[in-house]
Design an enzyme around this catalytic site. Structure first.
Site, PDB file in Angstrom:
ATOM      1  N   GLU A   1    -121.716 -12.411 -92.752  1.00 20.57           N
ATOM      2  CA  GLU A   1    -121.020 -11.119 -92.811  1.00 20.57           C
ATOM      3  C   GLU A   1    -121.961  -9.927 -92.981  1.00 20.57           C
ATOM      4  O   GLU A   1    -121.865  -9.197 -93.979  1.00 20.57           O
ATOM      5  CB  GLU A   1    -119.980 -11.123 -93.935  1.00 20.57           C
ATOM      6  CG  GLU A   1    -118.910 -12.177 -93.756  1.00 20.57           C
ATOM      7  CD  GLU A   1    -117.726 -12.026 -94.718  1.00 20.57           C
ATOM      8  OE1 GLU A   1    -117.792 -11.201 -95.638  1.00 20.57           O
ATOM      9  OE2 GLU A   1    -116.728 -12.736 -94.518  1.00 20.57           O
TER      10      GLU A   1
ATOM     11  N   ASN B   1    -115.349 -15.399 -89.668  1.00 18.34           N
ATOM     12  CA  ASN B   1    -114.672 -15.385 -90.960  1.00 18.34           C
ATOM     13  C   ASN B   1    -113.443 -14.497 -90.813  1.00 18.34           C
ATOM     14  O   ASN B   1    -113.560 -13.341 -90.398  1.00 18.34           O
ATOM     15  CB  ASN B   1    -115.566 -14.792 -92.050  1.00 18.34           C
ATOM     16  CG  ASN B   1    -116.805 -15.645 -92.349  1.00 18.34           C
ATOM     17  OD1 ASN B   1    -116.993 -16.710 -91.769  1.00 18.34           O
ATOM     18  ND2 ASN B   1    -117.639 -15.168 -93.256  1.00 18.34           N
TER      19      ASN B   1
ATOM     20  N   GLU C   1    -115.009 -19.190 -92.255  1.00 21.55           N
ATOM     21  CA  GLU C   1    -114.294 -18.956 -93.522  1.00 21.55           C
ATOM     22  C   GLU C   1    -112.850 -18.598 -93.223  1.00 21.55           C
ATOM     23  O   GLU C   1    -112.572 -17.795 -92.333  1.00 21.55           O
ATOM     24  CB  GLU C   1    -114.888 -17.789 -94.335  1.00 21.55           C
ATOM     25  CG  GLU C   1    -116.232 -18.078 -94.942  1.00 21.55           C
ATOM     26  CD  GLU C   1    -116.767 -16.914 -95.788  1.00 21.55           C
ATOM     27  OE1 GLU C   1    -115.971 -16.082 -96.276  1.00 21.55           O
ATOM     28  OE2 GLU C   1    -117.995 -16.841 -95.939  1.00 21.55           O
TER      29      GLU C   1
ATOM     30  N   ARG D   1    -120.523 -26.198 -95.433  1.00 16.48           N
ATOM     31  CA  ARG D   1    -121.312 -24.981 -95.257  1.00 16.48           C
ATOM     32  C   ARG D   1    -121.708 -24.442 -96.627  1.00 16.48           C
ATOM     33  O   ARG D   1    -120.842 -24.050 -97.408  1.00 16.48           O
ATOM     34  CB  ARG D   1    -120.504 -23.935 -94.480  1.00 16.48           C
ATOM     35  CG  ARG D   1    -121.207 -22.607 -94.366  1.00 16.48           C
ATOM     36  CD  ARG D   1    -120.412 -21.553 -93.585  1.00 16.48           C
ATOM     37  NE  ARG D   1    -121.129 -20.286 -93.702  1.00 16.48           N
ATOM     38  CZ  ARG D   1    -120.573 -19.132 -94.056  1.00 16.48           C
ATOM     39  NH1 ARG D   1    -119.268 -19.043 -94.278  1.00 16.48           N
ATOM     40  NH2 ARG D   1    -121.297 -18.044 -94.170  1.00 16.48           N
TER      41      ARG D   1
ATOM     42  N   TYR E   1    -109.841 -13.164 -92.790  1.00 17.62           N
ATOM     43  CA  TYR E   1    -108.953 -13.109 -93.964  1.00 17.62           C
ATOM     44  C   TYR E   1    -107.642 -12.376 -93.683  1.00 17.62           C
ATOM     45  O   TYR E   1    -106.585 -12.854 -94.044  1.00 17.62           O
ATOM     46  CB  TYR E   1    -109.689 -12.478 -95.167  1.00 17.62           C
ATOM     47  CG  TYR E   1    -110.741 -13.426 -95.725  1.00 17.62           C
ATOM     48  CD1 TYR E   1    -110.395 -14.425 -96.625  1.00 17.62           C
ATOM     49  CD2 TYR E   1    -112.057 -13.371 -95.287  1.00 17.62           C
ATOM     50  CE1 TYR E   1    -111.336 -15.333 -97.098  1.00 17.62           C
ATOM     51  CE2 TYR E   1    -113.011 -14.273 -95.755  1.00 17.62           C
ATOM     52  CZ  TYR E   1    -112.638 -15.255 -96.655  1.00 17.62           C
ATOM     53  OH  TYR E   1    -113.555 -16.156 -97.115  1.00 17.62           O
TER      54      TYR E   1
ATOM     55  N   HIS F   1    -126.800 -15.233 -97.566  1.00 14.67           N
ATOM     56  CA  HIS F   1    -125.454 -14.877 -98.008  1.00 14.67           C
ATOM     57  C   HIS F   1    -125.607 -13.830 -99.127  1.00 14.67           C
ATOM     58  O   HIS F   1    -125.184 -14.034-100.252  1.00 14.67           O
ATOM     59  CB  HIS F   1    -124.696 -16.126 -98.460  1.00 14.67           C
ATOM     60  CG  HIS F   1    -123.191 -15.987 -98.417  1.00 14.67           C
ATOM     61  ND1 HIS F   1    -122.384 -16.836 -97.711  1.00 14.67           N
ATOM     62  CD2 HIS F   1    -122.362 -15.099 -99.010  1.00 14.67           C
ATOM     63  CE1 HIS F   1    -121.114 -16.483 -97.870  1.00 14.67           C
ATOM     64  NE2 HIS F   1    -121.076 -15.432 -98.663  1.00 14.67           N
TER      65      HIS F   1
HETATM   66  C1  PNW Z   1    -116.381 -13.071 -97.862  1.00 18.02           C
HETATM   67  N1  PNW Z   1    -113.608  -7.206 -98.119  1.00 18.02           N
HETATM   68  O1  PNW Z   1    -116.553 -11.850 -98.489  1.00 18.02           O
HETATM   69  C2  PNW Z   1    -117.628 -13.805 -98.246  1.00 18.02           C
HETATM   70  O2  PNW Z   1    -118.339 -14.367 -97.176  1.00 18.02           O
HETATM   71  C3  PNW Z   1    -117.442 -14.765 -99.377  1.00 18.02           C
HETATM   72  O3  PNW Z   1    -118.650 -14.896-100.059  1.00 18.02           O
HETATM   73  C4  PNW Z   1    -116.302 -14.304-100.267  1.00 18.02           C
HETATM   74  O4  PNW Z   1    -116.180 -15.076-101.422  1.00 18.02           O
HETATM   75  C5  PNW Z   1    -115.023 -14.387 -99.432  1.00 18.02           C
HETATM   76  O5  PNW Z   1    -115.157 -13.618 -98.241  1.00 18.02           O
HETATM   77  C6  PNW Z   1    -113.791 -13.927-100.173  1.00 18.02           C
HETATM   78  O6  PNW Z   1    -113.857 -12.569-100.489  1.00 18.02           O
HETATM   79  C7  PNW Z   1    -115.773 -10.742 -98.358  1.00 18.02           C
HETATM   80  O7  PNW Z   1    -113.585  -6.439 -99.121  1.00 18.02           O
HETATM   81  C8  PNW Z   1    -115.799  -9.849 -99.407  1.00 18.02           C
HETATM   82  O8  PNW Z   1    -112.981  -6.937 -97.061  1.00 18.02           O
HETATM   83  C9  PNW Z   1    -115.071  -8.682 -99.332  1.00 18.02           C
HETATM   84  C10 PNW Z   1    -114.330  -8.412 -98.185  1.00 18.02           C
HETATM   85  C11 PNW Z   1    -114.307  -9.307 -97.129  1.00 18.02           C
HETATM   86  C12 PNW Z   1    -115.038 -10.480 -97.218  1.00 18.02           C
END
Ligand code: PNW
Length: 449
Positions: free
Chosen positions: A169, A290, A352, A80, A292, A124
């Site tokens: 996002e 995505n 992601e 991707r 995290y 993006h």
């Molecule tokens: C995503 N937050 O971004 C993006 O899709 C990527 O480009 C990035 O590198 C990756 O996650 C890691 O950060 C985010 O502050 C940026 O919650 C910030 C946040 C979440 C996702």
């Protein structure tokens, strides 16, 4: 980390890694590329943690052949990447820059020659600066410009890209880009950023139609989600959790899946015109997810302008980004999507999942990253559990192939399976790269181990 062998996934499960254009390409002024909002933002003093820019980043624009070889060595079935709109259309409308399309065509053909499915994200976050000057995503016209650009890319690559992702996002682009100003374009509208949400979604819907007219490949969007954990036990805490869930997890997904905008957020609906919600609800083939970490939420103090307060979740290991490591959050999130949207939920791909750690070469030149292996192992187990719960998940993409330029954090956060020395551009696969290669290979061999 569990010592049990990593879980098995169904035949045809899509293993991939993800990157984005501004974070890796560099070559910011070469071959006719126009400027984007991120060029402007990164070159504004004080915006980026280490004062760096994406001018060179991982120099992927010149080193793409080496990077595709790294993908092939990993054994992924898909890659991707994102297409930089200002490389294809320097001003965001009108004239096309042929060298820009040529670059992505070479990349796509190189991937296909290695048996790797190209998965292309069209936006993006790198909006052409000219469009920003005309109002950016606050202007309805930008949605139409996006569909025109999607049509251009699909006209060239529609026969070879295997999965389209319209937006990455849109929630983060709305909230950090237009709400708090932490990201480009740096607007600080707080809840008045809603038009940036609506126009991104409208652009998505118009682009879906353009892509379907040019390409037989499936179409997706990549949303970020965060399961909400209410901290506290008052009715006000629970209500705050519901409000945050509506904002972070439902604002984009409800209209995409045909439910319109969540009303409880009270956004001024003036930008929403007759027919827009039908355009936005164009059927999706895949929902990109995505993930995290979860978010801790409680009731805000009486004098707060927000209906909630975000609180750090205690008791978990943390990444270098200070994000809590909560693998079960992935299972929880997928269960929430499954329960909330039911039959309206398309098949899911994890577009992601990953973590930042302060990885560095050791005396032998190797880059051990046991924390990342534990992270990925935990998340794959959680994903396997979600499949067993009955959620239809078709693939898992790690963020990211390479250490890269992490937006407002500059080069200070390393998310890669491959270490990059930004002084020399030397790439060194970390121990997680070798680990993931074995997981993918074992999964392909099947369950007879
Ligand atoms: C995503 N937050 O971004 C993006 O899709 C990527 O480009 C990035 O590198 C990756 O996650 C890691 O950060 C985010 O502050 C940026 O919650 C910030 C946040 C979440 C996702």
């Amino acid at each position: 980390m569990s010592t049990a062998p990593p879980p098995q996934f169904p035949a045809g499960f899509r293993w991939g890694v993800s990157t984005s254009a501004y974070q890796i390409e560099g070559a910011a002024t070469e071959d006719g590329r126009g400027r984007s909002v991120w060029d402007t933002f990164a070159h504004t003093p004080g915006r980026i943690a280490d004062g760096s820019t994406g001018d060179v980043a991982c120099d992927h624009y010149h080193r793409h052949a080496e990077d595709v070889a790294l993908l092939a060595g990993l054994g992924v079935s898909a890659y991707r990447f994102s297409v930089a709109w200002p490389r294809v259309q320097p001003d965001g409308s009108g004239a096309v820059n042929p060298a820009g399309l040529d670059f992505y065509e070479r990349l796509v053909d190189d991937l296909l020659a290695r048996g790797i499915d190209p998965v292309a994200t069209l936006f993006h976050w790198d909006l052409p600066q000219r469009l920003e000057d005309a109002g950016g995503w606050l202007a309805r016209d930008t949605a139409h410009r996006f569909a025109e650009y999607a049509d251009l890319v699909a006209a060239r690559l529609g026969d070879r890209v295997k999965l389209w992702i319209t937006l990455n996002e849109p929630f983060i682009h709305m909230s950090l880009g237009h709400g708090t100003g932490k990201h480009a374009p740096g607007r600080t509208l707080l809840f008045d950023a809603f038009p940036a949400a609506h126009h991104q979604l409208l652009g998505h819907g118009l682009a879906v139609a353009a892509l379907r007219a040019r390409s037989g490949s499936p179409v997706a969007i990549a949303n970020n989600y965060s399961p909400v954990r209410v901290v506290g036990d008052t009715g006000a805490d629970v209500a705050a959790g519901a409000a945050y869930e509506a904002l972070h997890n439902r604002l984009f997904t409800d209209p995409l899946l045909g439910r319109g905008y969540p009303e409880e957020l009270g956004f001024d609906q003036t930008p929403v015109r007759a027919g827009d919600l039908d355009t936005i609800a164009a059927p999706l083939d895949v929902l990109g997810v995505n993930y995290y970490n979860p978010t801790g939420v409680r009731a805000a103090a009486d004098d707060s302008p927000l209906p909630f307060e975000l609180v750090p979740l205690e008791g978990y290991p943390r990444t270098a980004f200070d994000w809590p490591v909560v693998p079960d959050g992935l299972r929880e999130l997928l269960g929430w999507l499954h329960r909330t949207y039911g039959a309206a939920l398309p098949p899911v791909q994890i577009t992601e999942s990953g973590c930042a750690y302060d990885d560095a070469p050791d005396a032998e030149g190797r880059v051990p990253d046991p924390h990342r292996i534990a992270y990925l192992d935990g998340h794959l187990r959680a994903l396997r559990a979600a499949l067993d719960d009955g959620v239809d998940v078709r693939g898992y993409f790690v963020w990211s192939l390479l250490d890269n330029w992490e937006w407002a954090e500059g080069f200070t956060k390393r998310f890669g399976l491959v270490h990059v020395d930004f002084a020399t551009q030397a790439r060194t696969p970390k121990s997680s790269y070798a680990w993931l290669r074995e997981v993918i290979a074992a999964s392909r061999r099947g369950p007879d181990r």
